[in-house]
Design an enzyme around this catalytic site. Structure first.
Site, PDB file in Angstrom:
ATOM      1  N   SER A  33       0.830  -1.202   0.000  1.00 41.89           N
ATOM      2  CA  SER A  33       0.000   0.000   0.000  1.00 41.89           C
ATOM      3  C   SER A  33       0.864   1.253   0.000  1.00 41.89           C
ATOM      4  CB  SER A  33      -0.915  -0.013   1.221  1.00 41.89           C
ATOM      5  OG  SER A  33      -1.865   1.018   1.130  1.00 41.89           O
ATOM      6  N   GLN A  44      -1.268   4.263   6.110  1.00 43.86           N
ATOM      7  CA  GLN A  44      -0.749   3.297   5.135  1.00 43.86           C
ATOM      8  C   GLN A  44       0.398   2.496   5.724  1.00 43.86           C
ATOM      9  OE1 GLN A  44      -2.605   2.888   2.258  1.00 43.86           O
ATOM     10  NE2 GLN A  44      -3.748   4.288   3.574  1.00 43.86           N
ATOM     11  N   HIS A  89      -0.191  -0.904   7.487  1.00 40.91           N
ATOM     12  CA  HIS A  89      -0.547  -2.122   6.755  1.00 40.91           C
ATOM     13  C   HIS A  89       0.531  -3.180   6.915  1.00 40.91           C
ATOM     14  CE1 HIS A  89      -4.294  -1.391   4.659  1.00 40.91           C
ATOM     15  NE2 HIS A  89      -3.903  -0.173   4.369  1.00 40.91           N
ATOM     16  N   GLU A 130      -0.641   5.055  -5.488  1.00 43.95           N
ATOM     17  CA  GLU A 130      -1.925   4.381  -5.312  1.00 43.95           C
ATOM     18  C   GLU A 130      -2.950   5.371  -4.751  1.00 43.95           C
ATOM     19  OE1 GLU A 130      -3.709   0.541  -2.820  1.00 43.95           O
ATOM     20  OE2 GLU A 130      -1.818   1.478  -2.206  1.00 43.95           O
ATOM     21  N   HIS A 131      -2.593   6.037  -3.656  1.00 48.47           N
ATOM     22  CA  HIS A 131      -3.450   7.053  -3.031  1.00 48.47           C
ATOM     23  C   HIS A 131      -2.726   8.392  -3.061  1.00 48.47           C
ATOM     24  CE1 HIS A 131      -4.227   3.197  -0.779  1.00 48.47           C
ATOM     25  NE2 HIS A 131      -5.455   3.482  -1.162  1.00 48.47           N
ATOM     26  N   ASP A 160     -10.956   3.981   1.748  1.00 46.22           N
ATOM     27  CA  ASP A 160     -10.742   2.567   2.064  1.00 46.22           C
ATOM     28  C   ASP A 160     -12.039   1.861   2.420  1.00 46.22           C
ATOM     29  OD1 ASP A 160      -8.031   2.485   1.632  1.00 46.22           O
ATOM     30  OD2 ASP A 160      -7.481   2.816   3.722  1.00 46.22           O
ATOM     31  N   HIS A 176      -8.840 -14.387 -47.780  1.00 43.80           N
ATOM     32  CA  HIS A 176      -9.472 -13.205 -47.212  1.00 43.80           C
ATOM     33  C   HIS A 176     -10.036 -12.332 -48.337  1.00 43.80           C
ATOM     34  CE1 HIS A 176      -7.347 -14.273 -43.532  1.00 43.80           C
ATOM     35  NE2 HIS A 176      -7.923 -13.261 -42.889  1.00 43.80           N
TER      36      HIS A 176
END
Length: 435
Positions: free
Chosen positions: A240, A262, A265, A330-331, A364, A423
């Site tokens: 995270s 964070q 985590h 990520e954030h 979250d 084709h």
């Protein structure tokens, strides 16, 4: 005093130091990969028998048959009825907000007709079946159940299969209650790489799915990578991350706690603060020292901040935006006076939290947008989990007689240029057909 790195974009060695700070190898080692490959082969070959063996060995409870692995839906309902009322309200509130946001993501088909009557378009259909991996045992991640399951159900996935490990036979009631709220269709007490293999290939008891989503440990992540192609996966996520851009006007205690949110985590999580106010960086460092001893996960937070955290001084807001786009977090918190004027300049971020009152923790759990986000700079090319991940698109093409006559000329020229005569002739037959 907390040992957190201090960087400045004006430093001569800044580029080398930021690259070192962001470096993360998410690829598992050879031993993990070999173990996972053996488990997948075994599950493919022996099905339920392999799952029973691994459950008895790794989760330490005696499953006698594949049927013992399934958790009946009534068990999820019992968990819902057993949890405290405040947890029920919280789950329902979060689920409603996640569902409302997801409804806005639903894609519908479209088509148009050209002047000669040719129809072109796109048809959007949900996946038939999706698998949701949920960490189990003492770890409780009901929010992950909601975030992964609700978009799938909003997309119209017909059957959602949840797998959850049960170490020592222990079931987490809050996770099961969240599964009940989210509308999980079937649930199984199985985890690890063996659960991923079962979802990918199917066994006598566990049906194979079209896509596997949800977080897990290194064995689960490695298994998801290994079965990609047989099934789709959401992503292979790293630790995270949070990046806070602050103008120095937010309470430093708030920012310190955002960094902690964070870092708690795990030891590999990353928390970074960027500001052009050097005094503010000092005040946040002081807040970290003051607040850290009050945290239950103090040692984990301290290790994460020491190993992968940083306070970065930039020249100004423009420099901060440049740093944010390079990190592609990520954030991203924009804890500044006018975040809406800046958000459009952020090209790479999983989620953008705007303003002083928007804690990342809201995202979250209950803000509404998904908390399954790209990590390790993959926000440069990927997006949050959403309804669109559980839908697929088919192109629609219906040539009118007139349209076929015209398009066949172009197709024939290009096909013969590639040396693909069949084709060309396939198109020419229709182009030359009488009305």
């Amino acid at each position: 005093m907390t040992d957190i790195k201090r960087l400045a974009t004006t430093d001569s060695d800044y580029q080398a130091r930021i690259a070192e700070l962001l470096a993360w190898e998410s690829v598992s080692d050879d031993g993990v990969q070999q173990t996972v490959a053996e488990i997948i082969r075994d599950v493919r070959a022996r099905g339920d028998a392999a799952l029973i063996d691994y459950t008895n060995r790794f989760d330490r409870w005696a499953a006698a048959s594949g049927g013992d692995l399934e958790l009946p839906l009534v068990r999820l309902e019992q968990a819902w009825n057993a949890i405290p009322a405040d947890q029920q309200v919280a789950l329902e509130t979060a689920a409603a907000r996640i569902r409302a946001y997801a409804e806005h993501q639903k894609m519908s088909g479209w088509s148009y007709r050209e002047a000669d009557g040719t129809l072109l378009g796109q048809q959007v259909m949900p996946l038939d079946r999706a698998g949701l991996y949920v960490p189990g045992g003492k770890a409780a991640y009901p929010s992950s159940v909601l975030m992964n399951a609700i978009p799938a159900k909003v997309a119209g996935v017909a059957e959602l299969i949840m797998v959850v490990p049960t170490p020592g036979g222990e079931l987490n009631e809050l996770v099961l209650a969240a599964a009940h709220v989210a509308g999980v269709d079937r649930a199984f007490a199985i985890g690890g790489a063996q659960a991923v293999a079962a979802l990918a290939y199917g066994t006598e008891t566990i049906p194979g799915v079209d896509k596997i989503v949800g977080p897990g440990n290194i064995y689960v992540a490695t298994a998801k990578r290994a079965v990609f192609g047989q099934v789709g996966i959401d992503m292979v996520a790293g630790p995270s991350e949070i990046l806070v851009v602050c103008d120095g006007q937010t309470d430093p205690d708030w920012i310190a706690m955002d960094l902690f949110s964070q870092a708690e985590h795990d030891e590999d999580a990353q928390s970074i603060l960027v500001s052009w106010d050097g005094d503010f960086l000092d005040r946040v460092a002081a807040s970290i020292d003051k607040l850290l001893p009050t945290m239950e996960r103090q040692e984990i937070i301290a290790t994460a901040l020491r190993a992968r955290g940083a306070l970065i001084r930039v020249r100004d807001l423009d420099d901060a935006v440049e740093v944010a786009n390079f990190i592609a977090p990520e954030h991203l918190e924009l804890s500044i006076e006018d975040p809406e004027s800046v958000a459009g300049r952020i090209r790479h971020a999983g989620a953008i939290f705007m303003g002083r009152y928007t804690a990342e923790a809201l995202g979250d759990y209950c803000a509404g947008p998904n908390h399954v986000l790209p990590t390790s700079r993959t926000a440069r090319f990927s997006s949050p989990l959403g309804v669109y991940d559980f839908q697929k698109r088919s192109s629609l093409i219906m040539a009118s007689h007139a349209g076929s006559a015209e398009l066949s000329k172009t197709a024939s020229i290009l096909a013969r240029g590639e040396g693909l005569t069949a084709h060309a002739r396939s198109a020419e037959y229709r182009g030359a057909a009488p009305r």
